[in-house]
Design a protein around this motif. Structure first.
Motif, short mmCIF file in Angstrom:
data_model
loop_
_atom_site.label_atom_id
_atom_site.label_comp_id
_atom_site.label_asym_id
_atom_site.label_seq_id
_atom_site.Cartn_x
_atom_site.Cartn_y
_atom_site.Cartn_z
N VAL A 467 -81.22 56.08 -67.57
CA VAL A 467 -80.92 56.87 -68.72
C VAL A 467 -79.67 57.79 -68.33
O VAL A 467 -79.55 57.91 -67.11
CB VAL A 467 -82.07 57.67 -69.28
CG1 VAL A 467 -82.39 58.72 -68.41
CG2 VAL A 467 -81.65 58.30 -70.74
N ASP A 468 -79.08 58.33 -69.13
CA ASP A 468 -77.82 58.83 -68.74
C ASP A 468 -78.43 60.14 -68.03
O ASP A 468 -79.35 60.73 -68.50
CB ASP A 468 -76.72 59.25 -69.87
CG ASP A 468 -75.74 59.93 -69.72
OD1 ASP A 468 -75.45 60.99 -69.18
OD2 ASP A 468 -74.57 58.96 -69.70
N THR A 470 -77.30 63.15 -68.06
CA THR A 470 -77.16 64.26 -68.90
C THR A 470 -78.65 64.53 -69.56
O THR A 470 -79.16 65.46 -69.60
CB THR A 470 -76.16 64.17 -69.89
OG1 THR A 470 -76.17 63.27 -70.66
CG2 THR A 470 -74.68 64.49 -69.13
N VAL A 471 -79.20 63.45 -69.84
CA VAL A 471 -80.40 63.40 -70.41
C VAL A 471 -81.29 63.54 -69.56
O VAL A 471 -82.30 64.45 -69.70
CB VAL A 471 -80.68 62.03 -71.24
CG1 VAL A 471 -82.26 61.93 -71.80
CG2 VAL A 471 -79.85 61.66 -72.24
N LYS A 474 -81.80 67.39 -68.63
CA LYS A 474 -82.62 68.16 -69.52
C LYS A 474 -84.04 67.79 -69.76
O LYS A 474 -84.59 68.29 -70.80
CB LYS A 474 -81.71 68.27 -70.97
CG LYS A 474 -80.39 68.87 -70.56
CD LYS A 474 -79.66 68.77 -71.82
CE LYS A 474 -77.98 69.15 -71.66
NZ LYS A 474 -77.21 69.12 -72.86
N LEU A 475 -84.57 66.66 -69.20
CA LEU A 475 -85.78 66.06 -69.48
C LEU A 475 -86.90 66.75 -68.81
O LEU A 475 -88.14 66.89 -69.20
CB LEU A 475 -85.90 64.75 -69.41
CG LEU A 475 -87.06 63.88 -69.78
CD1 LEU A 475 -86.97 63.63 -71.27
CD2 LEU A 475 -86.76 62.41 -69.46
N ARG A 518 -82.83 52.99 -77.13
CA ARG A 518 -83.19 54.36 -77.03
C ARG A 518 -84.19 54.02 -75.87
O ARG A 518 -84.51 53.02 -75.42
CB ARG A 518 -83.82 54.95 -77.99
CG ARG A 518 -83.01 55.13 -79.30
CD ARG A 518 -83.70 55.56 -80.56
NE ARG A 518 -84.25 56.90 -80.29
CZ ARG A 518 -83.48 57.98 -80.55
NH1 ARG A 518 -82.23 58.01 -81.19
NH2 ARG A 518 -83.84 58.96 -80.30
N LEU A 591 -81.42 67.58 -77.29
CA LEU A 591 -81.11 66.03 -76.72
C LEU A 591 -80.87 65.09 -77.84
O LEU A 591 -80.30 64.05 -77.58
CB LEU A 591 -82.18 65.72 -75.77
CG LEU A 591 -82.26 66.38 -74.47
CD1 LEU A 591 -83.67 65.67 -73.72
CD2 LEU A 591 -81.22 65.98 -73.71
N GLY A 593 -83.31 64.00 -79.79
CA GLY A 593 -84.41 63.02 -79.85
C GLY A 593 -85.35 63.65 -81.06
O GLY A 593 -85.50 64.50 -81.87
N LEU A 611 -85.42 59.29 -77.13
CA LEU A 611 -84.25 59.95 -76.80
C LEU A 611 -83.23 58.69 -76.77
O LEU A 611 -83.38 57.85 -76.57
CB LEU A 611 -84.23 60.45 -75.43
CG LEU A 611 -85.56 61.61 -75.35
CD1 LEU A 611 -85.77 62.09 -73.92
CD2 LEU A 611 -85.15 62.89 -75.87
N THR A 614 -77.48 57.85 -74.20
CA THR A 614 -76.61 58.50 -73.69
C THR A 614 -76.12 59.53 -74.72
O THR A 614 -76.32 59.25 -75.83
CB THR A 614 -75.33 57.70 -73.32
OG1 THR A 614 -74.23 58.52 -73.08
CG2 THR A 614 -74.80 56.85 -74.55
N LEU A 615 -75.42 60.75 -74.48
CA LEU A 615 -74.97 61.56 -75.40
C LEU A 615 -73.37 61.44 -75.53
O LEU A 615 -72.82 62.44 -76.00
CB LEU A 615 -75.40 63.04 -74.76
CG LEU A 615 -76.98 63.15 -74.66
CD1 LEU A 615 -77.25 64.63 -74.25
CD2 LEU A 615 -77.73 62.84 -75.88
#
Length: 766
Positions: A467-468, A470-471, A474-475, A518, A591, A593, A611, A614-615
């Motif tokens: 996963v990205d 950035t995710v 913050k996870l 996702r 996020l 999500g 989630l 990517t953002l």
């Protein structure tokens, strides 16, 4: 590169080594006794210690040294890695991580805890078991070894005299058998000369030589010629060096790998041993040629009485004997040369095969480089701007009504394809597995289990799901609060589990997987589940809901996300303040999500987080609703269709259904839900988008028209404006206009009667 940059690289490598350490210890805790797993754990601690010594991190070096010594006992089969032993080692891995973080960030570590673990590790290294349970397990190997040991006295002769002397039987038949077994292996001569820097960094020459001995049979000689007198000796000096001859089929690279962490602090020479002059093959044995030798020279009397004439005769005889000896030596050298030629050819063929294997391994192993994350983020932003400009160029071509066969359109299509490939490649660079976050949860489970007196086992699956970054960054926070909630509130005490007929050891399962563009992360426990009656009463007592409210099971479960809500009877270091799950909700919402809860009383609960991967970008369908331009995430769309009047059916006062292949699906007017218009539009005049959402089933979203499918760059509304109910984010279209990205699940939830208020929205992009 300055020292700070080198130090930063060291700490980055420490993170990888700590992850490898915890992963290996968890495998061993699950019963893995593969020597390679044990070696990997040992190498991780050894690498951290060696690097820390180079930077003068004494606390880290001291703890790692004790930890390494205990691991070496496990590696050499002196210490059985029981559950109790591994429990100490897992705690030691946590302290090692704390010491590393303190060395990097300038913080402090609980010294009492580290000192206590040092004593436990030293006790383990000395053979002292940590608990009675481990002591019960330990005698098993010794008991198994007793028959072999007890068999020896049966064959031992009785004492021959009163002194108690006993002759020891010894057979010469197998003498030298071990040497013959390894004689076919290539031999290497290793000269290992440590410098004083090696010891100052916490390395140990004996451990390196012990690792070297595992590669094959070796003979070793310690050279002490440089050792000065006691009055001149430097306690921190290095005066010994070792000459080692080792026979191994691992090759020179394997020998050098043993010293790879000390190669800058020692003088190391490794070279193949030329044994041609001393060995011959079985098929070319040399004949035994007698060498003439006058034994009379050993007789002093005879030598004294030799006359000058006899002396000359003896000199002549000696000359003849020397000539014969030289001839014999020449014959032996010629035979040895023939053997050497054959051995050299064989060695050359083996070297060629080894080089080919090394090239194949090098080709198969991927090479990596370290890149500053800021550079990757800058590249991501530039690719986003490239996507926007490509969309603007496409829009300009469409507005100019250029024919589809022109070279401009052909070039534009190629540009679009290249832009997409660049975007996919750049996003793959920033994608990382969730393994580091999952491994961090293992420590939290151990600590909370110790604090609550519970026995809990964490099982992780899908750790390599990417996963990205950035995710991932913050996870960690929401997962931490969810783990604490599952261990403290979900899993029962061993006594209650035993009374309920369950295993006294609770299980928490953490999984990750991809689904429809996702990432789904599930946290399941086999605890008592959510006590809905207690949750409802607690919410009424805290004035969070009216006493006469009629809530479904799903709505009651979601009450735990309200700020200040907690079912804990008293406030503790773990829970009771009603902050944890509120943080989970807000973090997931930030996020983009959503989270669902499934709970069965007496059997446990499952929390499912969905989630975006990517953002940065997403594939979407651009639609028009009441004059507004929206983007619907493509991953949520099942199909599009043009409604017919015969397929539309009324249901109740304000609800409508659409018939799709002999099944009915609720029809949702997006413009009405988002308050773009006051009345519902005519479905026949629009387009229906059949979408699928988490927990909401299928819905047909009514829009006025479809403009096309495009890849858009996600821009956060919360960062630039504020949260808008029903809207997940925004983007910039090719004509420069801002379009809103639809929050499909929030719209579907609103169609089922849920509020679109910001605090109740947990939905996401696509």
């Amino acid at each position: 590169m300055d020292m700070n940059e080198i130090k930063e690289i060291f700490f980055q490598e420490c993170e990888e080594q700590l992850a490898e350490l915890e992963s290996g210890l968890l495998k061993m805790n699950d019963g893995d006794r593969d020597p390679e797993t044990v070696n990997a754990v040992f190498r991780a601690v050894h690498s951290i210690k060696g690097g820390a010594g180079a930077f003068g991190l004494d606390d880290l070096v001291a703890f790692a040294h004790v930890f390494e010594t205990t691991l070496d006992c496990v590696r050499s089969n002196k210490l059985e890695p029981t559950q109790d032993v591994l429990k100490v080692m897992l705690k030691s891995a946590d302290v090692l991580a704390d010491l590393t973080n303190a060395a990097r960030d300038g913080g402090s570590v609980d010294e009492s805890r580290s000192r206590g673990l040092v004593k436990e590790l030293e006790a383990l290294a000395n053979g002292e078991l940590p608990s009675p349970s481990a002591a019960a397990e330990a005698p098993a190997p010794k008991a198994a070894a007793k028959p072999a040991a007890s068999a020896a006295p049966a064959a031992t002769p009785k004492p021959t005299d009163d002194s108690g002397f006993q002759p020891v039987p010894f057979s010469f038949d197998d003498f030298g058998g071990e040497g013959d077994a390894g004689s076919d292996l290539p031999a290497y001569e290793v000269v290992f000369k440590p410098r004083f820097e090696l010891y100052s960094k916490g390395n140990d020459a004996t451990l390196l030589l012990r690792d070297l001995s595992r590669l094959g049979e070796m003979t070793i000689y310690c050279n002490t010629d440089a050792l000065p007198g006691l009055e001149e000796i430097d306690p921190e000096g290095a005066y010994f060096f070792w000459n080692v001859t080792i026979r191994t089929d691992k090759g020179e690279d394997a020998i050098r790998t043993v010293f790879e962490f000390a190669e800058w602090d020692c003088d190391l020479t490794v070279k193949p041993v030329d044994e041609a002059a001393g060995n011959t093959s079985a098929n070319e044995e040399l004949p035994m040629v007698p060498v003439p030798f006058d034994l009379s020279i050993l007789d002093e009397t005879g030598a004294a009485e030799v006359s000058p004439a006899g002396n000359k005769a003896n000199e002549a005889a000696a000359a003849v004997a020397a000539a014969e000896t030289a001839s014999n030596v020449t014959q032996m050298a010629a035979a040895a040369a023939r053997v050497e030629k054959k051995e050299s050819a064989a060695a050359a063929a083996a070297a060629a095969a080894a080089n080919a294997a090394a090239q194949n391994n090098a080709a198969g192993a991927g090479q990596t480089i370290r890149v500053d994350l800021d550079r990757v983020d800058r590249l991501i932003n530039l690719v986003g701007e490239l996507v926007i400009n490509q969309a603007m160029l496409s829009q300009s071509v469409i507005e100019n009504d250029t024919t589809g066969t022109s070279s401009i359109n052909m070039g534009l299509e190629e540009l679009q394809q290249l832009t997409r490939e660049i975007q996919d490649s750049v996003m793959a660079i920033r994608a990382q597995p969730v393994k580091p976050v999952f491994q961090r949860m293992s420590r939290i489970v151990r600590e909370i289990a110790d604090m609550t007196g519970k026995s809990i086992r964490l099982i992780t699956e899908g750790e390599n799901t990417e996963v990205d970054k950035t995710v991932i960054d913050k996870l960690a926070e929401p997962l931490t609060h969810m783990i604490r909630n599952a261990v403290d509130h979900g899993i029962e005490t061993p006594e209650k589990r035993a009374a309920a007929g369950k295993n006294t050891e609770g299980t928490v399962r953490l999984t990750a997987k991809h689904r429809s563009g996702r990432i789904l992360i599930e946290l399941a426990d086999d605890g008592a589940g959510i006590n809905r009656e207690k949750v409802r009463q607690k919410a009424i007592d805290n004035d969070l809901i009216p006493a006469d409210s009629n809530l479904s099971d799903e709505e009651i479960d979601n009450l735990i996300f309200l700020p200040g809500f907690s079912t804990a009877d008293k406030i503790s270091d773990i829970s009771g303040r009603g902050v944890g799950m509120d943080v989970v909700k807000r973090s997931i919402q930030a996020l983009g999500g959503r989270i669902n809860i499934t709970s069965k009383p007496g059997h446990g609960s499952v929390f499912t987080m969905s989630l975006p991967l990517t953002l940065a970008v997403l594939d979407g369908m651009v639609v028009t609703v009441a004059g507004q331009t929206l983007v619907v995430p493509l991953t949520a769309i099942v199909e599009t269709l043009q409604p017919e009047a015969s397929a539309i059916h009324s249901f109740g006062a304000n609800h409508r259904l659409i018939s799709i292949r002999n099944s009915f699906c609720p029809l949702v007017d997006v413009g009405r839900i988002l308050n773009f218009r006051a009345t519902q539009a005519n479905p026949v005049e629009g387009v229906a988008l059949l979408v699928e959402s988490e927990g909401g089933g299928q819905r047909a979203l009514m829009v006025d028209a479809i403009q096309g499918q495009r890849q858009v760059v996600i821009k956060s509304l919360e960062a630039n404006y504020t949260h808008v109910p029903g809207i997940a984010a925004a983007t910039i279209l090719g004509d420069g206009r801002v379009a809103l990205i639809l929050d499909v699940d929030a719209v579907v939830g609103a169609s089922r009667g849920q509020s679109l208020k910001a605090e109740m929205s947990l939905a996401a992009v696509g």
